[in-house]
Design a protein around this motif. Sequence first.
Motif, PDB file in Angstrom:
ATOM      1  N   ARG A  80       0.874   0.660  -2.820  1.00 61.56           N
ATOM      2  CA  ARG A  80       0.461   0.218  -1.482  1.00 61.56           C
ATOM      3  C   ARG A  80       1.646  -0.340  -0.702  1.00 61.56           C
ATOM      4  NH1 ARG A  80      -0.624  -3.908   1.484  1.00 61.56           N
ATOM      5  NH2 ARG A  80       0.043  -5.380  -0.124  1.00 61.56           N
ATOM      6  N   LEU A  81       2.488  -1.127  -1.357  1.00 57.23           N
ATOM      7  CA  LEU A  81       3.659  -1.703  -0.697  1.00 57.23           C
ATOM      8  C   LEU A  81       4.638  -0.610  -0.255  1.00 57.23           C
ATOM      9  CD1 LEU A  81       4.357  -4.762  -3.038  1.00 57.23           C
ATOM     10  CD2 LEU A  81       3.456  -4.824  -0.700  1.00 57.23           C
ATOM     11  N   VAL A  82       4.850   0.371  -1.110  1.00 55.99           N
ATOM     12  CA  VAL A  82       5.769   1.461  -0.782  1.00 55.99           C
ATOM     13  C   VAL A  82       5.256   2.261   0.418  1.00 55.99           C
ATOM     14  CG1 VAL A  82       6.739   3.642  -1.610  1.00 55.99           C
ATOM     15  CG2 VAL A  82       6.693   1.642  -3.105  1.00 55.99           C
ATOM     16  N   CYS A  83       3.963   2.570   0.406  1.00 56.17           N
ATOM     17  CA  CYS A  83       3.390   3.387   1.486  1.00 56.17           C
ATOM     18  C   CYS A  83       3.322   2.620   2.812  1.00 56.17           C
ATOM     19  CB  CYS A  83       1.997   3.879   1.094  1.00 56.17           C
ATOM     20  SG  CYS A  83       2.020   5.082  -0.263  1.00 56.17           S
ATOM     21  N   LEU A 120      11.462  -2.804  -6.126  1.00 57.11           N
ATOM     22  CA  LEU A 120      10.286  -3.392  -6.774  1.00 57.11           C
ATOM     23  C   LEU A 120      10.679  -3.969  -8.133  1.00 57.11           C
ATOM     24  CD1 LEU A 120       7.976  -0.384  -5.944  1.00 57.11           C
ATOM     25  CD2 LEU A 120       7.785  -2.648  -4.899  1.00 57.11           C
ATOM     26  N   PRO A 121      10.151  -5.138  -8.460  1.00 60.99           N
ATOM     27  CA  PRO A 121      10.472  -5.772  -9.753  1.00 60.99           C
ATOM     28  C   PRO A 121       9.737  -5.079 -10.895  1.00 60.99           C
ATOM     29  CG  PRO A 121       8.837  -7.061  -8.603  1.00 60.99           C
ATOM     30  CD  PRO A 121       9.222  -5.967  -7.653  1.00 60.99           C
ATOM     31  N   PRO A 122      10.190  -5.269 -12.134  1.00 57.24           N
ATOM     32  CA  PRO A 122       9.465  -4.703 -13.286  1.00 57.24           C
ATOM     33  C   PRO A 122       8.085  -5.338 -13.411  1.00 57.24           C
ATOM     34  CG  PRO A 122      11.192  -6.200 -14.019  1.00 57.24           C
ATOM     35  CD  PRO A 122      11.402  -6.008 -12.540  1.00 57.24           C
ATOM     36  N   LEU A 123       7.116  -4.573 -13.881  1.00 55.63           N
ATOM     37  CA  LEU A 123       5.751  -5.080 -14.001  1.00 55.63           C
ATOM     38  C   LEU A 123       5.536  -5.830 -15.310  1.00 55.63           C
ATOM     39  CD1 LEU A 123       3.734  -2.040 -12.585  1.00 55.63           C
ATOM     40  CD2 LEU A 123       4.331  -4.180 -11.435  1.00 55.63           C
ATOM     41  N   THR A 124       6.271  -5.462 -16.346  1.00 57.99           N
ATOM     42  CA  THR A 124       6.154  -6.151 -17.635  1.00 57.99           C
ATOM     43  C   THR A 124       7.555  -6.422 -18.167  1.00 57.99           C
ATOM     44  OG1 THR A 124       6.144  -4.135 -18.967  1.00 57.99           O
ATOM     45  CG2 THR A 124       4.013  -4.884 -18.118  1.00 57.99           C
ATOM     46  N   ALA A 125       7.598  -7.158 -19.241  1.00 53.04           N
ATOM     47  CA  ALA A 125       8.899  -7.547 -19.816  1.00 53.04           C
ATOM     48  C   ALA A 125       9.689  -6.338 -20.287  1.00 53.04           C
ATOM     49  CB  ALA A 125       8.665  -8.514 -20.975  1.00 53.04           C
ATOM     50  N   GLY A 126       9.023  -5.274 -20.708  1.00 54.18           N
ATOM     51  CA  GLY A 126       9.739  -4.112 -21.223  1.00 54.18           C
ATOM     52  C   GLY A 126      10.069  -3.075 -20.173  1.00 54.18           C
ATOM     53  N   ALA A 168      11.833   2.739  -4.557  1.00 53.93           N
ATOM     54  CA  ALA A 168      10.853   3.757  -4.187  1.00 53.93           C
ATOM     55  C   ALA A 168      10.779   3.904  -2.676  1.00 53.93           C
ATOM     56  CB  ALA A 168       9.478   3.402  -4.754  1.00 53.93           C
ATOM     57  N   VAL A 169      10.322   5.082  -2.239  1.00 51.70           N
ATOM     58  CA  VAL A 169      10.161   5.350  -0.809  1.00 51.70           C
ATOM     59  C   VAL A 169       8.971   6.285  -0.616  1.00 51.70           C
ATOM     60  CG1 VAL A 169      11.687   7.375  -0.788  1.00 51.70           C
ATOM     61  CG2 VAL A 169      11.351   6.056   1.303  1.00 51.70           C
ATOM     62  N   ALA A 170       8.271   6.086   0.479  1.00 50.41           N
ATOM     63  CA  ALA A 170       7.150   6.962   0.802  1.00 50.41           C
ATOM     64  C   ALA A 170       7.660   8.276   1.380  1.00 50.41           C
ATOM     65  CB  ALA A 170       6.207   6.275   1.795  1.00 50.41           C
ATOM     66  N   VAL A 171       6.927   9.358   1.115  1.00 55.33           N
ATOM     67  CA  VAL A 171       7.228  10.676   1.685  1.00 55.33           C
ATOM     68  C   VAL A 171       6.208  10.939   2.779  1.00 55.33           C
ATOM     69  CG1 VAL A 171       7.438  13.152   1.233  1.00 55.33           C
ATOM     70  CG2 VAL A 171       8.166  11.493  -0.502  1.00 55.33           C
ATOM     71  N   ARG A 172       6.698  11.107   4.012  1.00 57.96           N
ATOM     72  CA  ARG A 172       5.773  11.248   5.149  1.00 57.96           C
ATOM     73  C   ARG A 172       6.127  12.478   5.982  1.00 57.96           C
ATOM     74  NH1 ARG A 172       6.925   5.646   5.529  1.00 57.96           N
ATOM     75  NH2 ARG A 172       5.160   4.330   4.893  1.00 57.96           N
ATOM     76  N   ALA A 173       5.105  12.964   6.701  1.00 56.35           N
ATOM     77  CA  ALA A 173       5.294  14.045   7.668  1.00 56.35           C
ATOM     78  C   ALA A 173       4.274  13.849   8.776  1.00 56.35           C
ATOM     79  CB  ALA A 173       5.113  15.410   7.020  1.00 56.35           C
ATOM     80  N   GLY A 174       4.770  13.606   9.994  1.00 53.47           N
ATOM     81  CA  GLY A 174       3.870  13.422  11.126  1.00 53.47           C
ATOM     82  C   GLY A 174       2.906  12.269  10.965  1.00 53.47           C
ATOM     83  N   GLY A 175       3.323  11.193  10.307  1.00 52.77           N
ATOM     84  CA  GLY A 175       2.444  10.048  10.115  1.00 52.77           C
ATOM     85  C   GLY A 175       1.559  10.144   8.900  1.00 52.77           C
ATOM     86  N   GLU A 176       1.541  11.298   8.241  1.00 49.73           N
ATOM     87  CA  GLU A 176       0.724  11.477   7.034  1.00 49.73           C
ATOM     88  C   GLU A 176       1.571  11.195   5.800  1.00 49.73           C
ATOM     89  OE1 GLU A 176      -1.723  14.941   4.568  1.00 49.73           O
ATOM     90  OE2 GLU A 176      -0.710  15.412   6.465  1.00 49.73           O
TER      91      GLU A 176
END
Length: 529
Positions: free
Chosen positions: A187-190, A198-204, A210-218
């Motif tokens: 959600r944050l990326v989009c 983005l930080p790691p989600l777990t210790a391992g 990351a980046v969103a891929v968009r075309a014409g607002g979609e």
Amino acid sequence: MDACTLGALIDAVGSPTLRLHTAPAGPAVPVTEALLYDAHAPLPDAPGALLLAVGVRAAAAGPLVRAAAEAGMAGVVVRGGDGPVGEAEAHGMALLAIDEDAAWHHVHLMLASAIGAGAANDAGLGDLFALADAIAAATGGATSVEDPRQRILAYSTVPGQPVDEDRRQGILGLQVPGSVDNSEQVRLVCAADGPVRLPPLTAGDLPRLAVAVRAGGETLGSVWVIDGGTLAPDAEETLAQGASTAALLLLRARAARELARHQNTDLVRRLLDGSADASAAAHRLGWDAVRVAAFVLDSAASVPDAERTSLRLLDVVRLQCEVRYGRHACVLLDGVVYALLPAPGEHGGRGQDVRRTAHQRHRQLAEDIVRRAERSLRVPVRAALGGVTPDLGGVAGSRADADAVLRLLHDALPVATVDELRPRVTLLRLAEVMRDRRELRAGAWRRVVAADAEHGTDYARTLASWFDAGCDVAGAAKLLSVHPNTCRYRLKQVGLQLGIDLGDPDERLVLWLQLKALAGFGEVTGDRG
């Protein structure tokens, strides 16, 4: 289409736009490209090409056919007329024709699009993998490309780059492991305008870029790079540029899928009406033995928007066929959803148990679809299964079986196969033949029906019940809910008043068929037609 062959190309474009006059090498010959003939330039060596004979009359195209054969081409397309069929066959060349008023540039564009559709569909995924490798090499981190549902479309294979368990699991299942934290990161990326760290989600785990891929607002998806601590200084800029390229590749793959879906729908439509080339269709679909299943909304039900509801029924059938077979061959025609169900092993010598199992799977699928559709659409749905055909040339016949079965379904019998209703289907078809033939409509049945209409007798229904009871008076009386003597009296009057010899077995057989098929008595068409 999986690979473009001559037969698949003809099926994709369809007649009357493109007509085949001869194909000595068969429909499976590969077609690589479509070329416009230029009289002022030598022919290029182009194995597998189709040469469009621009500026050459069909009758005078013999030398061009010979030259195209020497250049390794697959065939020549002429405009109008039959063209040099003998010359084409002598050189093993396909000869095709377009209408006189067809524009060459339009035909060239259409053929090139159809030829490239399969390649684009396959290359789209391959190009995404190449892009992931390029981004990984430039940024210094393992890369993956995802769709909006977090399915992994492509991933890098650059050796030596650090990965974590989350990536390993994602690649194994081609799906990002589901979790609230993963969904929040997506959600944050989009929501961001550019690359996000983005930080790691777990210790391992390892951090991500990351980046969103968009075309014409979609939003078409996203690109993810693992940050193992050695990302290049311009990794964000590289990733943003990679997202732009990914958008083009995803749009191209989507267009190819839409074209392939349109072509597939057209192919199924022409198989159902018997106008498609069966061998080319089998190559494209990958199926031989099939049966036709037909699904329709109950005509007795009140459906405010029947057209829209039928389209929703088509979606249900498509989804269930894809779940069972990994693909679908479905189309909506005149309010009926038809689906081709592959039937490997059901036709031929693989044993009765195997065929019975395949039959049961098809019937179970039809029942499942009816239940799901009724629950989703809130409208009763009927389903009919035609007979199995060993090759796609028999699809039109299987459809005719399914159409006949649809006419015999009712509330107590919402799903049935043609084999289950074979006697009634046969009578239904006999009725159609008899109604179309004057000599078959003549006979004693007309005197019976006329007597009932004029005098209020019940001879026709009595005779039909007597025949259904095996010419047993007691059985007929039970069906009619009358005393046996009443039934016996009516049968006697049929002989005395109408001159019908019920002792003659041929007379009985013809009269029974005509009452069933033409007068509308019995289970075939209801109590009275």
